[in-house]
Design a protein around this motif. Structure first.
Motif, PDB file in Angstrom:
ATOM      1  N   ARG A 204       7.650 -28.671   4.330  1.00 20.17           N
ATOM      2  CA  ARG A 204       8.511 -28.770   5.421  1.00 20.17           C
ATOM      3  C   ARG A 204       8.056 -29.407   6.703  1.00 20.17           C
TER       4      ARG A 204
ATOM      5  N   TRP B 236      16.891 -28.975  11.439  1.00 11.65           N
ATOM      6  CA  TRP B 236      17.397 -29.057  10.107  1.00 11.65           C
ATOM      7  C   TRP B 236      18.801 -29.412   9.858  1.00 11.65           C
TER       8      TRP B 236
ATOM      9  N   LEU C 111      17.801 -31.159   6.445  1.00 13.12           N
ATOM     10  CA  LEU C 111      17.303 -30.117   5.424  1.00 13.12           C
ATOM     11  C   LEU C 111      17.819 -30.741   3.982  1.00 13.12           C
TER      12      LEU C 111
END
Length: 558
Positions: free
Chosen positions: A417, A438, A450
């Motif tokens: 991430r 996100w 996200l």
């Protein structure tokens, strides 16, 4: 200890040694108290943590080096001291059982063994690969092999051609690194012959090849009548016209240059030289150098005058770019690389190095005449304390690895991430959750960051239509709706699930209880709606990572 080449009494010991500490004045010398943490250096925080991801944890015997063939993003080649080259298949994430190459006979006592490897810049066309090892007599041999015509994962053992052989005085200080420079010539690091304090005075003697960086042309034979010299001397080598020097020498005054590298962006050469009992040093040779540099050993250990040779005038020697002392204990530098990968843009330009004895991994930002002020960073704790860091390595994309003699390989990286966020946003944008958070949707399609990470899209890439497939499939209970979500396997740290309702206006009606999960793999999330409600059914995809959650609704009429 195998790479603990700091004092004569340790030369023949593989896993134990005694070190002598030394303290004194030091030019660019920094002690263990000087490095700062990655957090203090501003290299984590919004950028996220940097970690050492285990790549190989078993199956290797004394690994010493790692490299990749030009443009080959599917394989890593790992050298074992015993004379074996192993292939790590990055697609299957496994070590191939059959070695790429097994060299025999070979000597492996003390600091001997298979020590270096380099692929020809035109490897795709000619299949040439070069290895540096010590033969049964202890001499350094640079040998060429050719890729097998039948199997691209094998070198042809019958193709062996020895290019150059350098006799060694003792079992230690063989160096062994080699690589092709930006000029296409092969550079070969050779130690001073071993023992301690260079007793045969090799490093300042230009009539022998020890204690030097060599530079040869492997694409021609300048000695057709000499079967043991299968190379040519580049016409611009610095000592070609000097009758009192060997023309192979590019630079000299080195003790045991252990692990060196070319900056793949600038072409600069970094040379890490293991010290005797006082200093570890990292030398810098700028791209475009005419060669001929004298790095000082044995008259100097780093910037420290040893008294073993007459002083060398300052204008006739090159002092280290960086050095550190033994004031807090024994040391043995392991040279590394300037990071030029794309995965972690905030680390690009940092030079990474390690110490085999102390066990640390550090970096600094190169400045004009040395590391920039306050740029020395201690990564050891962040990377989990990799034991016996014997070497670094680069893959074809310039990503960095640490090789442990204890038998493991680790990639310097970040959780997926953070790699995605750092690739997509600047430092300023990372500090703004309205852009990089996100739940933010900076692109024109309105899809959150996200979900784009989950699907494998970049932040500004159009993700519509979403990679969601809704179909009707026959079952014993009748025709039921199946929802499939294609996800990126690299986003394995994202939890994803689907909810269903017949009344989307009621926030308490969304449920997972009426859905049967058919597949939940790194590549696909697939569920079947077993509900019996009449009318349209609404499905909502949820994603969650690091305490952040987002959702996207899709509708299906049944």
């Amino acid at each position: 200890m195998f790479f603990q080449r700091c004092h004569f009494s340790r030369q023949a010991s593989l896993l134990s040694a005694v070190a002598l500490a030394f303290s004194g004045a030091c030019g660019f010398c920094l002690s263990a108290a000087d490095p700062v943490s990655p957090e203090a250096a501003g290299l984590t925080g919004d950028f996220g943590p940097v970690v050492a991801e285990p790549v190989v944890t078993s199956g290797l015997v004394q690994p010493l080096f790692l490299t990749a063939a030009p443009g080959d993003h599917t394989r890593l080649f790992i050298l074992e001291k015993t004379g074996v080259v192993r292939i790590y298949d990055r697609t299957t994430e496994t070590l191939r059982e059959t070695p790429f190459l097994a060299i025999s006979p070979i000597s492996t006592n003390s600091e001997r063994g298979l020590l270096g490897m380099a692929f020809h810049p035109s490897f795709d066309d000619n299949g040439y690969v070069y290895v540096n090892f010590t033969n049964p007599s202890g001499a350094t041999v640079v040998r060429r092999y050719t890729l097998s015509d039948e199997d691209p994962d094998l070198a042809d053992p019958e193709s062996a051609l020895d290019l150059i052989t350098v006799p060694q005085d003792f079992a230690n200080h063989n160096a062994g690194w080699m690589d092709f420079g930006p000029d296409g010539y092969l550079y070969i690091a050779v130690g001073d012959g071993g023992s301690g304090n260079d007793p045969n005075r090799r490093a300042q003697d230009l009539t022998n090849l020890l204690g030097s960086m060599l530079r040869i042309d492997v694409d021609a034979d300048g000695f057709p009548d000499d079967p043991v010299r299968n190379y040519r001397i580049p016409a611009d080598n610095p000592f070609v016209q000097d009758e009192d020097a060997l023309p192979e020498i590019w630079a000299y005054g080195l003790r045991n240059p252990w692990r060196n590298s070319f900056d793949r962006e600038t072409g600069d050469l970094w040379i890490a030289d293991v010290g005797q009992s006082a200093r570890e040093e990292i030398n810098f040779q700028p791209a475009g150098s005419a060669g001929g540099e004298n790095y000082g050993w044995r008259a100097y250990e780093g910037t420290r005058f040893t008294g073993l040779e007459p002083a060398i005038p300052e204008e006739d020697r090159v002092d280290p770019f960086f050095e550190y002392d033994f004031s807090d204990g024994r040391k043995s530098v392991t040279g590394g690389y300037v990071y030029r990968g794309e995965a972690m843009p905030h680390l690009r330009g940092l030079y990474f190095f390690a110490d085999y004895v102390d066990g640390f991994v550090r970096s600094f930002q190169p400045g004009e005449d040395g590391p920039e002020a306050d740029s020395l960073v201690e990564w050891t704790s962040a990377l989990g304390g990799i034991p016996l860091p014997a070497s670094f390595g680069e893959d074809a994309a310039g990503e960095l690895y640490v090789v442990s003699l204890a038998g493991s390989v680790h990639r310097i990286t970040q959780p997926g991430r953070y790699l995605w966020r750092n690739r997509n946003f600047s430092a300023e944008e990372l500090a703004d959750p309205e852009v990089s958070g996100w739940a933010a949707a900076p692109g024109r399609d309105g899809v959150t960051n996200l979900l784009k990470y989950l699907f494998g899209y970049d932040a500004q890439e159009d993700a519509l239509p979403l990679p969601v497939d809704i179909s009707v499939e026959p079952t014993e209970a009748g025709m039921l709706t199946v929802v499939s979500v294609a996800r990126d396997a690299g986003a394995d740290d994202v939890e994803a699930w689907i909810e269903v309702t017949s009344t989307p206006g009621d926030p308490n009606s969304w449920t997972t209880e009426e859905l049967e999960v058919l597949e939940d793999s790194p590549e696909l999330l697939r569920v079947r709606d077993n509900g019996v409600a009449e009318g349209p059914r609404f499905f909502r995809l949820h994603a969650s990572v690091e305490h952040a959650e987002t959702a996207q609704a899709v509708v299906s009429a049944r």
